[in-house]
Design a protein around this motif. Sequence first.
Motif, PDB file in Angstrom:
ATOM      1  N   VAL A  25       1.009  -0.895  -0.032  1.00 35.19           N
ATOM      2  CA  VAL A  25       0.083   0.002  -0.049  1.00 35.19           C
ATOM      3  C   VAL A  25       0.885   1.189   0.145  1.00 35.19           C
ATOM      4  O   VAL A  25       1.528   1.540   0.689  1.00 35.19           O
ATOM      5  CB  VAL A  25      -0.951  -0.168   1.277  1.00 35.19           C
ATOM      6  CG1 VAL A  25      -1.845   0.838   1.190  1.00 35.19           C
ATOM      7  CG2 VAL A  25      -2.308  -1.505   0.816  1.00 35.19           C
ATOM      8  N   ASP A  26       0.668   2.698  -1.070  1.00 31.63           N
ATOM      9  CA  ASP A  26       1.735   2.970  -1.370  1.00 31.63           C
ATOM     10  C   ASP A  26       1.019   4.302  -0.217  1.00 31.63           C
ATOM     11  O   ASP A  26      -0.095   4.511   0.513  1.00 31.63           O
ATOM     12  CB  ASP A  26       0.777   3.926  -2.253  1.00 31.63           C
ATOM     13  CG  ASP A  26       2.062   5.719  -2.640  1.00 31.63           C
ATOM     14  OD1 ASP A  26       2.758   5.740  -1.808  1.00 31.63           O
ATOM     15  OD2 ASP A  26       1.967   6.250  -3.666  1.00 31.63           O
ATOM     16  N   ASP A  27       2.609   4.350   0.678  1.00 22.09           N
ATOM     17  CA  ASP A  27       2.693   5.074   1.897  1.00 22.09           C
ATOM     18  C   ASP A  27       1.587   6.773   1.316  1.00 22.09           C
ATOM     19  O   ASP A  27       1.729   6.880   2.683  1.00 22.09           O
ATOM     20  CB  ASP A  27       3.651   5.473   2.651  1.00 22.09           C
ATOM     21  CG  ASP A  27       4.473   3.880   2.960  1.00 22.09           C
ATOM     22  OD1 ASP A  27       4.018   3.388   3.426  1.00 22.09           O
ATOM     23  OD2 ASP A  27       5.839   4.192   3.138  1.00 22.09           O
ATOM     24  N   GLU A  28       2.149   7.627   0.611  1.00 19.81           N
ATOM     25  CA  GLU A  28       1.388   8.867   0.759  1.00 19.81           C
ATOM     26  C   GLU A  28       0.047   8.589   0.436  1.00 19.81           C
ATOM     27  O   GLU A  28      -0.458   9.205   0.289  1.00 19.81           O
ATOM     28  CB  GLU A  28       2.797   9.334  -0.426  1.00 19.81           C
ATOM     29  CG  GLU A  28       4.102   9.627   0.071  1.00 19.81           C
ATOM     30  CD  GLU A  28       4.868  10.370  -0.619  1.00 19.81           C
ATOM     31  OE1 GLU A  28       4.392  11.293  -1.802  1.00 19.81           O
ATOM     32  OE2 GLU A  28       5.979  10.164  -0.305  1.00 19.81           O
ATOM     33  N   ASP A  29      -0.228   7.948  -0.606  1.00 20.10           N
ATOM     34  CA  ASP A  29      -1.846   7.512  -0.589  1.00 20.10           C
ATOM     35  C   ASP A  29      -2.484   6.227  -0.581  1.00 20.10           C
ATOM     36  O   ASP A  29      -2.150   5.207  -1.426  1.00 20.10           O
ATOM     37  CB  ASP A  29      -1.822   7.853  -2.283  1.00 20.10           C
ATOM     38  CG  ASP A  29      -3.007   7.752  -3.402  1.00 20.10           C
ATOM     39  OD1 ASP A  29      -3.712   7.940  -2.179  1.00 20.10           O
ATOM     40  OD2 ASP A  29      -3.389   7.930  -4.090  1.00 20.10           O
ATOM     41  N   VAL A  30      -2.915   6.429   0.391  1.00 21.75           N
ATOM     42  CA  VAL A  30      -3.475   4.719   1.157  1.00 21.75           C
ATOM     43  C   VAL A  30      -4.343   3.634   0.326  1.00 21.75           C
ATOM     44  O   VAL A  30      -4.446   2.669   0.569  1.00 21.75           O
ATOM     45  CB  VAL A  30      -3.832   5.135   2.722  1.00 21.75           C
ATOM     46  CG1 VAL A  30      -2.815   5.219   3.420  1.00 21.75           C
ATOM     47  CG2 VAL A  30      -4.810   5.676   2.730  1.00 21.75           C
ATOM     48  N   ASP A  31      -4.626   4.643  -0.846  1.00 19.65           N
ATOM     49  CA  ASP A  31      -5.779   4.111  -1.666  1.00 19.65           C
ATOM     50  C   ASP A  31      -5.576   3.196  -2.959  1.00 19.65           C
ATOM     51  O   ASP A  31      -6.755   3.013  -3.892  1.00 19.65           O
ATOM     52  CB  ASP A  31      -7.358   4.888  -1.578  1.00 19.65           C
ATOM     53  CG  ASP A  31      -7.745   5.325  -0.175  1.00 19.65           C
ATOM     54  OD1 ASP A  31      -7.525   4.051   0.486  1.00 19.65           O
ATOM     55  OD2 ASP A  31      -8.365   6.282  -0.280  1.00 19.65           O
ATOM     56  N   LEU A 102      -8.050   2.396  -5.796  1.00 20.19           N
ATOM     57  CA  LEU A 102      -9.268   1.909  -4.373  1.00 20.19           C
ATOM     58  C   LEU A 102     -10.101   3.072  -4.197  1.00 20.19           C
ATOM     59  O   LEU A 102      -9.458   4.159  -3.739  1.00 20.19           O
ATOM     60  CB  LEU A 102      -8.779   1.023  -3.800  1.00 20.19           C
ATOM     61  CG  LEU A 102      -7.982  -0.391  -3.507  1.00 20.19           C
ATOM     62  CD1 LEU A 102      -7.135  -1.003  -2.615  1.00 20.19           C
ATOM     63  CD2 LEU A 102      -8.558  -1.195  -4.089  1.00 20.19           C
ATOM     64  N   LEU A 103     -11.127   2.824  -3.925  1.00 23.51           N
ATOM     65  CA  LEU A 103     -12.227   4.390  -3.877  1.00 23.51           C
ATOM     66  C   LEU A 103     -12.576   3.144  -2.966  1.00 23.51           C
ATOM     67  O   LEU A 103     -13.450   2.700  -2.433  1.00 23.51           O
ATOM     68  CB  LEU A 103     -13.528   4.250  -5.256  1.00 23.51           C
ATOM     69  CG  LEU A 103     -11.888   4.875  -6.377  1.00 23.51           C
ATOM     70  CD1 LEU A 103     -13.883   5.007  -7.770  1.00 23.51           C
ATOM     71  CD2 LEU A 103     -11.705   6.021  -6.019  1.00 23.51           C
ATOM     72  N   LEU A 104     -13.047   4.466  -1.963  1.00 24.23           N
ATOM     73  CA  LEU A 104     -13.899   3.862  -0.546  1.00 24.23           C
ATOM     74  C   LEU A 104     -15.069   4.550  -0.895  1.00 24.23           C
ATOM     75  O   LEU A 104     -15.594   5.640  -0.802  1.00 24.23           O
ATOM     76  CB  LEU A 104     -13.520   4.975   0.825  1.00 24.23           C
ATOM     77  CG  LEU A 104     -13.942   4.796   1.791  1.00 24.23           C
ATOM     78  CD1 LEU A 104     -13.667   3.470   2.419  1.00 24.23           C
ATOM     79  CD2 LEU A 104     -13.765   6.047   2.758  1.00 24.23           C
ATOM     80  N   SER A 105     -16.606   3.423  -0.581  1.00 25.21           N
ATOM     81  CA  SER A 105     -17.320   3.645  -0.736  1.00 25.21           C
ATOM     82  C   SER A 105     -18.232   3.402   0.929  1.00 25.21           C
ATOM     83  O   SER A 105     -18.676   4.018   0.781  1.00 25.21           O
ATOM     84  CB  SER A 105     -18.282   1.759  -1.302  1.00 25.21           C
ATOM     85  OG  SER A 105     -17.976   0.836  -0.721  1.00 25.21           O
ATOM     86  N   ASP A 106     -17.127   2.684   2.382  1.00 27.90           N
ATOM     87  CA  ASP A 106     -18.062   2.972   2.735  1.00 27.90           C
ATOM     88  C   ASP A 106     -16.585   2.535   4.470  1.00 27.90           C
ATOM     89  O   ASP A 106     -16.133   1.555   3.729  1.00 27.90           O
ATOM     90  CB  ASP A 106     -19.145   1.297   2.911  1.00 27.90           C
ATOM     91  CG  ASP A 106     -20.412   1.571   2.337  1.00 27.90           C
ATOM     92  OD1 ASP A 106     -21.265   2.034   2.645  1.00 27.90           O
ATOM     93  OD2 ASP A 106     -20.136   0.237   1.509  1.00 27.90           O
ATOM     94  N   VAL A 107     -17.267   3.078   5.477  1.00 31.21           N
ATOM     95  CA  VAL A 107     -16.175   3.017   5.797  1.00 31.21           C
ATOM     96  C   VAL A 107     -16.313   1.412   6.786  1.00 31.21           C
ATOM     97  O   VAL A 107     -17.332   1.978   7.788  1.00 31.21           O
ATOM     98  CB  VAL A 107     -15.630   4.286   7.162  1.00 31.21           C
ATOM     99  CG1 VAL A 107     -14.958   4.223   8.228  1.00 31.21           C
ATOM    100  CG2 VAL A 107     -15.488   5.129   6.510  1.00 31.21           C
TER     101      VAL A 107
END
Length: 140
Positions: A25-31, A102-107
């Motif tokens: 997982v990219d440290d600067e962009d966690v998604d 990756l795009l967040l849809s739900d926490v």
Amino acid sequence: MVQVVHTYHVYKEQGKSSFKLSAEVDDEDVDVVELCFQFTSNEPSGMVILEVGIPTGYYVKTRMIKDENRHIEIKLVEDDDEKVAVYLDEVSDVERCLSVPLLLSDVVENLKPSTVRIYQYYKPENQASDTYLITSDDDD
């Protein structure tokens, strides 16, 4: 009429894989998940499939995968709710890296590791896998 079926699950030892694979997982962009891979055999790889498990609460847009990875010739990208499959015509002995946004849809709390697998289309037993985990700052 009665029919009895016996099924035995026998462990089949896996042969040595001709792939190297790592998922970070990219440290600067966690998604964004960075997948680095290479084919270590002297023979051509032929078509290869890179399957990326999608964590609960996330989704992908296949167009974004192609746009983020113009340096790699991607044949096809297919996705469902649980994974995305990236088809590559060939993988060489030179390490290449592919980004999967990756795009967040739900926490979702307490995410579990997701699996990444690379394998030959015509020889799926020749495979390698790794896992990655998206963590929030609150988990530290």
